[in-house]
Design an enzyme around this catalytic site. Structure first.
Site, PDB file in Angstrom:
ATOM      1  N   ARG A  50     -24.963  45.052  35.893  1.00  0.00           N
ATOM      2  CA  ARG A  50     -23.600  45.376  36.307  1.00  0.00           C
ATOM      3  C   ARG A  50     -23.457  46.872  36.456  1.00  0.00           C
ATOM      4  NH1 ARG A  50     -19.785  41.666  32.828  1.00  0.00           N
ATOM      5  NH2 ARG A  50     -20.801  39.697  33.280  1.00  0.00           N
ATOM      6  N   ASP A  52     -20.026  49.495  36.077  1.00  0.00           N
ATOM      7  CA  ASP A  52     -18.622  49.441  35.684  1.00  0.00           C
ATOM      8  C   ASP A  52     -17.701  49.784  36.840  1.00  0.00           C
ATOM      9  OD1 ASP A  52     -19.124  48.805  32.967  1.00  0.00           O
ATOM     10  OD2 ASP A  52     -19.663  50.897  32.590  1.00  0.00           O
ATOM     11  N   TYR A 110     -30.296  56.678  37.021  1.00  0.00           N
ATOM     12  CA  TYR A 110     -28.900  56.981  37.335  1.00  0.00           C
ATOM     13  C   TYR A 110     -28.766  58.472  37.632  1.00  0.00           C
ATOM     14  CZ  TYR A 110     -27.201  52.506  35.483  1.00  0.00           C
ATOM     15  OH  TYR A 110     -26.937  51.180  35.273  1.00  0.00           O
ATOM     16  N   ARG A 197     -22.732  57.672  30.716  1.00  0.00           N
ATOM     17  CA  ARG A 197     -21.476  58.438  30.688  1.00  0.00           C
ATOM     18  C   ARG A 197     -21.269  59.128  29.340  1.00  0.00           C
ATOM     19  NH1 ARG A 197     -17.429  53.980  32.789  1.00  0.00           N
ATOM     20  NH2 ARG A 197     -15.903  55.572  32.199  1.00  0.00           N
TER      21      ARG A 197
END
Lengths: 246, 246
Positions: A50, A52, A110, A197
């Site tokens: 997934r 977010d 990422y 994050r």
């Protein structure tokens, strides 16, 4: 049944995340809807994982199975004609039946981008965190190195994360200046909820002198409260997913 | 009454153009609404000119008058806190009472960006025209030069343009490659409706070998039908507005 692997980019701003949710616009939901139109039958899509709400992707990977349908290389053309402009099909290929977009993942990368100019650039505001306060980039770079390797990342994930084993291996945490932008690139064998994050928020808090603890201290505390802020979703993009035997 | 000059950027994608229209989300409408909140009284905003639906701005200029209010330099901060993220206040200053955002314009510069890569880049799709077909950029560059100077631009504006005098002076029409992007920068003393988009569509049609007529032939025909396509709004940005005595 033939299995198709699809690489897609998306602008996550106007999606409620990747995962299908009834009544909400999600990447998986929109993709399944358009694949169902192409095949005249429901198609279930499996993602590498997934993302977010508000998080983007340059190279998200999904797979699906289908009884009949166009040759694999036609999907990019057919989906580009059909999908809204905030989902872009990048490539499609037929893969072996034992390939699984999620379970065959070897490495994920990422990229998080911070915009440091005083005036936010109108061309990038959807994909960056605007944080113009001065930060000690050299200090952030040194702190980032302490995250590389195998660690228990309990301090760097949502305190509600249900997964018990929070050990993950980070192969790379790079802090790179690009004009008035700062890119933080993380790659690893797996990521917990909000992990990138919280890593970014912690590095920024350290760079801005708001945090007293070092990365080794935060890691060994195994306590989310010891790490820094959760950086906003808008700056984060799933950059690349690597698979076994590639 | 003190007069404030404001420079703003905006992402035109989700606006019905610059000019206020009842019931529609427009740049002028949203800006006036937020300035009214700051001043507790209605504020009328005057722009350097309209931009069409879907067209962006890096340096659009507006002015407004106000009886009382914060010092000019505070507007950037106050508006940034208040405006949605697709309008960005860039700078604010108090100007002489004879300044007018529209009537004092000396020169305007637009930039149009074409994305030529096969796979559209997710970070730029809102601000570019994706046109991956091969084009002869050298030919486009030579054709662009024929547009510079004072001409009657009847062939290069909407056939419904009500303005009678269609003579304008272009100071610059540059075609520049930037990686897989092509920027077409036009500056001049004034622009007719769709003028930049028809210039870009015509240069692209020439570059793709779809048009037989040369720029001098199209100009002298004074007939919209002789020029090329109208390029889509999404690739166009009002880049800069220059004023007298700057």
């Amino acid at each position: 049944m033939p299995k198709i692997k699809l690489v897609i980019s998306y602008d996550g701003t106007d999606f409620h995340g990747f995962a299908r949710q009834p009544g909400l616009r999600t990447v998986q939901g929109v993709l399944e809807e358009h694949l169902a139109k192409i095949h005249n039958t429901p198609v279930e899509v499996f993602g590498s994982g997934r993302t977010d709400a508000g998080v983007h992707a340059v190279g998200q990977v999904v797979h699906f199975e289908r009884e009949v349908g166009p040759p694999a290389e036609r999907y990019v053309y057919l989906l580009r004609r059909s999908l809204p402009p905030d989902i872009v099909p990048v490539s499609a290929e037929e893969v072996a039946v034992d390939f699984h977009a999620r379970f065959s993942v070897r490495r994920k990368t990422y990229r998080y981008t911070i915009q440091r100019a005083n005036v936010p650039d109108i061309f990038t505001y959807r994909f960056t965190w605007h944080e113009p306060r001065p930060m000690d980039v050299e200090l952030m770079r040194r702190a980032a190195r302490d995250l590389v390797g195998e660690h228990d990342f309990t301090s760097f994930c949502a305190s509600t994360t249900p997964i018990e084993d929070k050990r993950r291996t980070l192969y790379q945490v790079d802090v790179t200046e690009r004009g008035s932008y700062l890119d933080i690139t993380c790659s690893g064998n797996g990521f917990l909820q909000y992990m990138v994050r919280i890593i970014v928020g912690t590095l920024v808090d350290l760079g801005e002198g708001r945090l007293r603890h070092s990365i080794p201290e935060i890691l060994s505390a195994r306590d989310r409260a010891q790490a820094g802020r959760t950086a906003p979703a808008r700056g984060l993009s799933l950059w690349k997913v690597d698979y076994e035997a590639e």
